[in-house]
Scaffold this motif. Structure first.
Motif, PDB file in Angstrom:
ATOM      1  N   HIS A 147      -5.228 -11.104   9.298  1.00 36.25           N
ATOM      2  CA  HIS A 147      -5.354 -10.565   8.047  1.00 36.25           C
ATOM      3  C   HIS A 147      -6.575 -11.444   7.615  1.00 36.25           C
ATOM      4  O   HIS A 147      -7.312 -12.623   8.365  1.00 36.25           O
ATOM      5  CB  HIS A 147      -4.042 -11.354   7.364  1.00 36.25           C
ATOM      6  N   TYR A 192      -5.833  -2.399   4.882  1.00 33.90           N
ATOM      7  CA  TYR A 192      -4.536  -2.324   4.367  1.00 33.90           C
ATOM      8  C   TYR A 192      -4.653  -2.182   3.266  1.00 33.90           C
ATOM      9  O   TYR A 192      -2.857  -1.952   2.958  1.00 33.90           O
ATOM     10  CB  TYR A 192      -3.965  -3.656   4.473  1.00 33.90           C
ATOM     11  N   ASN A 215      -2.088 -15.192   9.762  1.00 32.26           N
ATOM     12  CA  ASN A 215      -1.652 -14.786   8.647  1.00 32.26           C
ATOM     13  C   ASN A 215      -1.395 -15.586   7.896  1.00 32.26           C
ATOM     14  O   ASN A 215      -1.326 -16.841   7.821  1.00 32.26           O
ATOM     15  CB  ASN A 215       0.338 -14.198   8.572  1.00 32.26           C
ATOM     16  N   SER A 221       4.569  -9.703   4.124  1.00 32.38           N
ATOM     17  CA  SER A 221       3.925  -9.265   5.027  1.00 32.38           C
ATOM     18  C   SER A 221       4.097 -10.232   6.697  1.00 32.38           C
ATOM     19  O   SER A 221       4.197  -9.710   7.691  1.00 32.38           O
ATOM     20  CB  SER A 221       2.023 -10.129   4.821  1.00 32.38           C
ATOM     21  N   ARG A 224       6.552  -7.831   8.440  1.00 31.08           N
ATOM     22  CA  ARG A 224       5.943  -6.498   8.790  1.00 31.08           C
ATOM     23  C   ARG A 224       5.823  -6.918  10.208  1.00 31.08           C
ATOM     24  O   ARG A 224       5.623  -6.651  11.164  1.00 31.08           O
ATOM     25  CB  ARG A 224       4.489  -6.299   7.908  1.00 31.08           C
ATOM     26  N   ASP A 225       4.191  -8.054   9.932  1.00 29.10           N
ATOM     27  CA  ASP A 225       3.697  -8.615  11.734  1.00 29.10           C
ATOM     28  C   ASP A 225       5.034  -8.317  12.322  1.00 29.10           C
ATOM     29  O   ASP A 225       4.806  -8.585  13.370  1.00 29.10           O
ATOM     30  CB  ASP A 225       3.035 -10.317  10.907  1.00 29.10           C
ATOM     31  N   ASP A 242      -0.575 -14.378  -0.942  1.00 31.44           N
ATOM     32  CA  ASP A 242      -0.130 -13.487  -1.581  1.00 31.44           C
ATOM     33  C   ASP A 242       0.621 -13.775  -3.093  1.00 31.44           C
ATOM     34  O   ASP A 242       1.360 -13.891  -3.610  1.00 31.44           O
ATOM     35  CB  ASP A 242       1.731 -12.804  -0.845  1.00 31.44           C
TER      36      ASP A 242
END
Length: 340
Positions: A147, A192, A215, A221, A224-225, A242
């Motif tokens: 990321h 993304y 990350n 996320s 999702r990861d 975030d």
């Protein structure tokens, strides 16, 4: 000495004040560094907004790394260090023209090493090296997702992964950064914001899952990861960017925690996956020698031209607000450096 202190939480233009203070006296294991310049890290932005829990109460001087010359030392420091040009890890206090540093977290550097590149080694490359060389073993042929791949730590991770034969999927938030990722050797650069990166990875690799995920975002996320992580895979969480666009209050904290999710070690065990949190300040508090060892290894790699930090921008101290705005905007690449 002069210090750039955060005197109130808020925007880059209102948070900082240039203050005068007495030169500090080194304690037993400390040295005093006459600072050429210092680097910015995203944790500085979080601290400026009051969102970084490790930061001292205001007013305080941020900053995790400096480059400069050692001009004084404590009783337990070898005499030979005085007069050396060094790169050093600081636990805050780096935004100053004099900084105290534990001598076990500094490394002498060549006069030819650009100060901005040296600063990148201290925090961003140390974070990347600690994750990729201390906490795990990279294997040639591994697949890694990174990321914020165009940022300082992302750049470092890309170089360290490629050096050991790891294939890199790099995420960024702007199309103009895709070319930068390609130049760095990222095989699959992804914006993304334009595409769903989970679906993009699944389309590219099918049932082949990822061995490593780095990350710095957290929030949604993480969930999702985990969909992309292979058995035996490791997900490193080393940031929470975030959270940066939200207000500082309990409701926002709880919402961020809920978005990130709560994971049971039993489920991780059943899938043979690892989730590893990384906070370099905590590592430095307990094992300052580990920071020094990472930094020494990175300086050696720089001297061998095996790694090369990328400097995205350099600013004079008077433009600290502009430097912070650039880093916060998400448009910067590599390291942002500030000089006296």
């Amino acid at each position: 000495m002069r210090q750039l202190a955060i005197v109130r939480y808020g925007t880059a233009g209102e948070a900082f004040r240039l203050l005068e203070a007495k030169d500090p006296t080194p304690r037993d294991f400390q040295v005093l560094v006459e600072v050429e310049g210092f680097g910015l890290n995203y944790a500085d932005v979080m601290a400026r907004k009051g969102l970084y829990r490790e930061a001292p109460n205001i007013p305080f001087v941020p900053g995790y790394e400096v480059v400069g010359k050692v001009v004084d030392k404590g009783s337990e420091v070898p005499d030979a260090i005085v007069g050396k040009r060094v790169v050093a890890f600081t636990r805050f206090g780096g935004y100053a023209d004099r900084a105290l540093v534990d001598y076990r977290a500094l490394v002498p550097i060549p006069e030819a090493m650009p100060a901005g590149e040296a600063c990148a080694l201290a925090t961003q490359y140390c974070t990347a090296y600690f994750m990729s060389n201390y906490l795990t073993r990279l294997q040639a042929g591994d697949l890694a997702l990174i990321h914020a791949c165009a940022g300082g730590v992302g750049t470092a991770l890309t170089q360290l992964c490629r050096m050991q034969g790891v294939r890199v999927i790099g995420l960024c938030g702007r199309d103009e950064k895709l070319a930068y990722l390609e130049e760095m050797g990222v095989e699959w650069p992804i914006n993304y914001r334009a595409v769903n990166y989970v679906k993009a990875v699944e389309r590219e690799f099918g049932k082949r899952k990822l061995d490593l995920i780095f990350n710095s975002v957290a929030g949604k996320s993480i969930k999702r990861d985990l969909k992309l992580l292979a058995p035996g895979g490791r997900l490193f969480c080393y940031g929470g960017s975030d959270r940066s666009g939200q207000k500082k209050n309990l409701l926002s904290d709880l919402a961020f925690l809920l978005k990130t999710g709560f994971l049971s070690p039993l489920f991780m065990m059943m899938k043979s996956q690892g989730l590893i949190g990384v906070n370099m300040l905590r590592v430095a508090d307990q094992r300052i020698d580990t920071i020094g060892a990472c930094l020494q290894a990175l300086v050696s790699l720089w001297e061998k031209e095996a790694i090369r930090p990328q400097i995205g921008a350099s600013f004079p101290v008077a433009d600290i607000a502009a430097a912070h705005r650039l880093l916060e905007s998400g448009t910067s690449r590599g390291k942002v450096y500030v000089y006296w």
